[in-house]
Design a protein around this motif. Sequence first.
Motif, PDB file in Angstrom:
ATOM      1  N   ALA A  80       0.863  -1.313  -0.176  1.00 52.12           N
ATOM      2  CA  ALA A  80       0.014   0.026   0.094  1.00 52.12           C
ATOM      3  C   ALA A  80       1.005   1.323   0.037  1.00 52.12           C
ATOM      4  O   ALA A  80       0.554   2.253  -0.761  1.00 52.12           O
ATOM      5  N   VAL A  81       2.044   1.241   0.515  1.00 53.66           N
ATOM      6  CA  VAL A  81       2.958   2.378   0.852  1.00 53.66           C
ATOM      7  C   VAL A  81       3.767   2.570  -0.484  1.00 53.66           C
ATOM      8  O   VAL A  81       3.635   3.465  -1.023  1.00 53.66           O
ATOM      9  N   PHE A  82       4.160   1.492  -0.563  1.00 55.71           N
ATOM     10  CA  PHE A  82       5.311   1.742  -2.029  1.00 55.71           C
ATOM     11  C   PHE A  82       4.604   1.491  -3.092  1.00 55.71           C
ATOM     12  O   PHE A  82       5.067   2.158  -4.461  1.00 55.71           O
ATOM     13  N   GLY A  83       3.513   0.798  -3.453  1.00 54.38           N
ATOM     14  CA  GLY A  83       2.399   0.882  -4.501  1.00 54.38           C
ATOM     15  C   GLY A  83       2.195   2.362  -4.912  1.00 54.38           C
ATOM     16  O   GLY A  83       2.134   2.803  -6.019  1.00 54.38           O
ATOM     17  N   LEU A  84       1.882   2.954  -3.913  1.00 54.50           N
ATOM     18  CA  LEU A  84       1.573   4.315  -4.082  1.00 54.50           C
ATOM     19  C   LEU A  84       2.600   5.333  -4.401  1.00 54.50           C
ATOM     20  O   LEU A  84       2.350   6.000  -5.424  1.00 54.50           O
ATOM     21  N   VAL A  85       3.682   5.067  -3.881  1.00 57.45           N
ATOM     22  CA  VAL A  85       5.012   5.732  -4.315  1.00 57.45           C
ATOM     23  C   VAL A  85       5.090   5.461  -5.789  1.00 57.45           C
ATOM     24  O   VAL A  85       5.531   6.245  -6.777  1.00 57.45           O
ATOM     25  N   VAL A  86       5.150   4.293  -6.540  1.00 54.09           N
ATOM     26  CA  VAL A  86       5.399   3.641  -7.611  1.00 54.09           C
ATOM     27  C   VAL A  86       4.117   4.388  -8.481  1.00 54.09           C
ATOM     28  O   VAL A  86       4.496   4.867  -9.512  1.00 54.09           O
ATOM     29  N   ALA A  87       3.224   4.297  -8.059  1.00 56.44           N
ATOM     30  CA  ALA A  87       1.990   4.903  -9.098  1.00 56.44           C
ATOM     31  C   ALA A  87       2.309   6.464  -9.110  1.00 56.44           C
ATOM     32  O   ALA A  87       2.004   7.108 -10.286  1.00 56.44           O
ATOM     33  N   TRP A  88       2.589   6.999  -7.893  1.00 56.32           N
ATOM     34  CA  TRP A  88       3.050   8.684  -8.058  1.00 56.32           C
ATOM     35  C   TRP A  88       4.035   9.011  -9.149  1.00 56.32           C
ATOM     36  O   TRP A  88       3.927   9.620  -9.944  1.00 56.32           O
ATOM     37  N   VAL A  89       5.168   8.031  -9.138  1.00 52.74           N
ATOM     38  CA  VAL A  89       6.316   8.417  -9.828  1.00 52.74           C
ATOM     39  C   VAL A  89       5.870   8.049 -11.368  1.00 52.74           C
ATOM     40  O   VAL A  89       6.179   9.025 -12.252  1.00 52.74           O
ATOM     41  N   LEU A  90       4.959   7.174 -11.508  1.00 51.53           N
ATOM     42  CA  LEU A  90       4.724   6.658 -12.952  1.00 51.53           C
ATOM     43  C   LEU A  90       3.605   7.692 -13.577  1.00 51.53           C
ATOM     44  O   LEU A  90       3.700   8.061 -14.593  1.00 51.53           O
ATOM     45  N   TYR A  93       5.796  12.061 -13.228  1.00 55.32           N
ATOM     46  CA  TYR A  93       7.036  12.205 -13.522  1.00 55.32           C
ATOM     47  C   TYR A  93       7.423  11.413 -15.010  1.00 55.32           C
ATOM     48  O   TYR A  93       6.973  10.350 -15.217  1.00 55.32           O
ATOM     49  N   ASP A  94       8.073  12.220 -16.048  1.00 55.09           N
ATOM     50  CA  ASP A  94       8.635  11.606 -17.163  1.00 55.09           C
ATOM     51  C   ASP A  94      10.074  11.732 -16.898  1.00 55.09           C
ATOM     52  O   ASP A  94      10.709  12.334 -16.738  1.00 55.09           O
ATOM     53  N   PHE A  95      10.636  10.095 -17.279  1.00 56.86           N
ATOM     54  CA  PHE A  95      11.978   9.853 -17.133  1.00 56.86           C
ATOM     55  C   PHE A  95      12.477   8.924 -18.182  1.00 56.86           C
ATOM     56  O   PHE A  95      11.482   8.022 -18.482  1.00 56.86           O
ATOM     57  N   PRO A  96      13.550   8.737 -18.550  1.00 49.52           N
ATOM     58  CA  PRO A  96      13.961   7.524 -19.411  1.00 49.52           C
ATOM     59  C   PRO A  96      13.741   6.363 -19.063  1.00 49.52           C
ATOM     60  O   PRO A  96      14.139   5.988 -17.903  1.00 49.52           O
ATOM     61  N   GLY A  97      13.255   5.448 -19.874  1.00 47.68           N
ATOM     62  CA  GLY A  97      12.751   4.057 -19.236  1.00 47.68           C
ATOM     63  C   GLY A  97      11.437   3.965 -18.529  1.00 47.68           C
ATOM     64  O   GLY A  97      11.279   2.964 -18.080  1.00 47.68           O
ATOM     65  N   LYS A  98      10.866   4.999 -18.636  1.00 48.19           N
ATOM     66  CA  LYS A  98       9.360   5.022 -17.890  1.00 48.19           C
ATOM     67  C   LYS A  98       8.496   3.918 -18.469  1.00 48.19           C
ATOM     68  O   LYS A  98       8.030   3.205 -17.372  1.00 48.19           O
ATOM     69  N   LYS A  99       8.388   3.508 -19.773  1.00 50.16           N
ATOM     70  CA  LYS A  99       7.665   2.665 -20.184  1.00 50.16           C
ATOM     71  C   LYS A  99       8.162   1.195 -19.744  1.00 50.16           C
ATOM     72  O   LYS A  99       7.363   0.356 -19.502  1.00 50.16           O
ATOM     73  N   LEU A 100       9.491   1.007 -19.699  1.00 52.52           N
ATOM     74  CA  LEU A 100      10.040  -0.234 -19.221  1.00 52.52           C
ATOM     75  C   LEU A 100       9.487  -0.425 -17.724  1.00 52.52           C
ATOM     76  O   LEU A 100       9.175  -1.497 -17.347  1.00 52.52           O
ATOM     77  N   VAL A 101       9.430   0.637 -16.875  1.00 51.13           N
ATOM     78  CA  VAL A 101       9.162   0.437 -15.586  1.00 51.13           C
ATOM     79  C   VAL A 101       8.024  -0.074 -15.297  1.00 51.13           C
ATOM     80  O   VAL A 101       7.213  -0.557 -14.599  1.00 51.13           O
ATOM     81  N   ASP A 102       7.195   0.701 -16.254  1.00 49.93           N
ATOM     82  CA  ASP A 102       5.543   0.571 -16.199  1.00 49.93           C
ATOM     83  C   ASP A 102       5.087  -0.940 -16.635  1.00 49.93           C
ATOM     84  O   ASP A 102       4.313  -1.545 -16.006  1.00 49.93           O
TER      85      ASP A 102
END
Length: 281
Positions: A80-90, A93-102
Amino acid sequence: MAAATAGGLRQPSVLPGFGLTLGITLTYLSLIVLVPLAALVASAAGLGWDGFWKSVLQPRVLAAFQISLATALVAALVNAVFGLVVAWVLVRYDFPGKKLVDAIVDLPFALPTAVAGIALTGLYAPNGWVGGMLASLGIKVAFTPIGITIALIFIGLPFVVRMVEPVLQDFEAEQEEAAGMLGAGRLATFVRVILPAILPALLTGFAMAFARALGEYGSVIFIAGNLPMVSEIVPLLIVIRLEQYDYGGAAAVATMMLGVSFALLLVINLLQQWVRSRHGS
């Protein structure tokens, strides 16, 4: 249901009427969900009350329930905590490799659970890359409840991310700007403006991750070590009883697990309704 045209005439809808679709829905759910569960309860009822409670109140069974519930709860809270962080970043923010992380976020959905269990065991075993370093510090991960929790975190993360991500995408940035103009800091804006909006989705993701963790088997049995009273989970105990041809005992433990799961999900759903009514979501 029929659809009205511009001229006031009605034409048939693409799907059949309400009565037929409702009948199909109830029949399908009965055959796929209700009938198997009813058969499970009936099999456990064949033991009688004394036999049922004798099967589920054994120390080994109670220890397995404690391990399964505790590790599933901890894993769901972490997700719940880190899933929120990951969703927030995705989303933010735009960053190189975003589609790969997604795409990596969805990997636990596609990866066979046995493969995940073997990979995690090789990584966290005392002779593994991470497990070896932790062993030198006196920390043992594999074949302990810690290892079970890590496996459950791995398989539960996508549920939280994919539930929260659409809500963050639809959240209006003007609300944050208005809070900032009124003097609210970043933390206050998040707690009082953003969190109430995403809390129902976050609770739903937590509930789905928790439910999945309770019944997880494939990714856990390898890293758990399956030591009775130490790292044995309820699904494995059910399988062991089936292998011993103790069908009544397996049904009793499974029925108890079913009841516990229903009760916990009911509490979580009531909490979701309370959050929605309080924040008007």
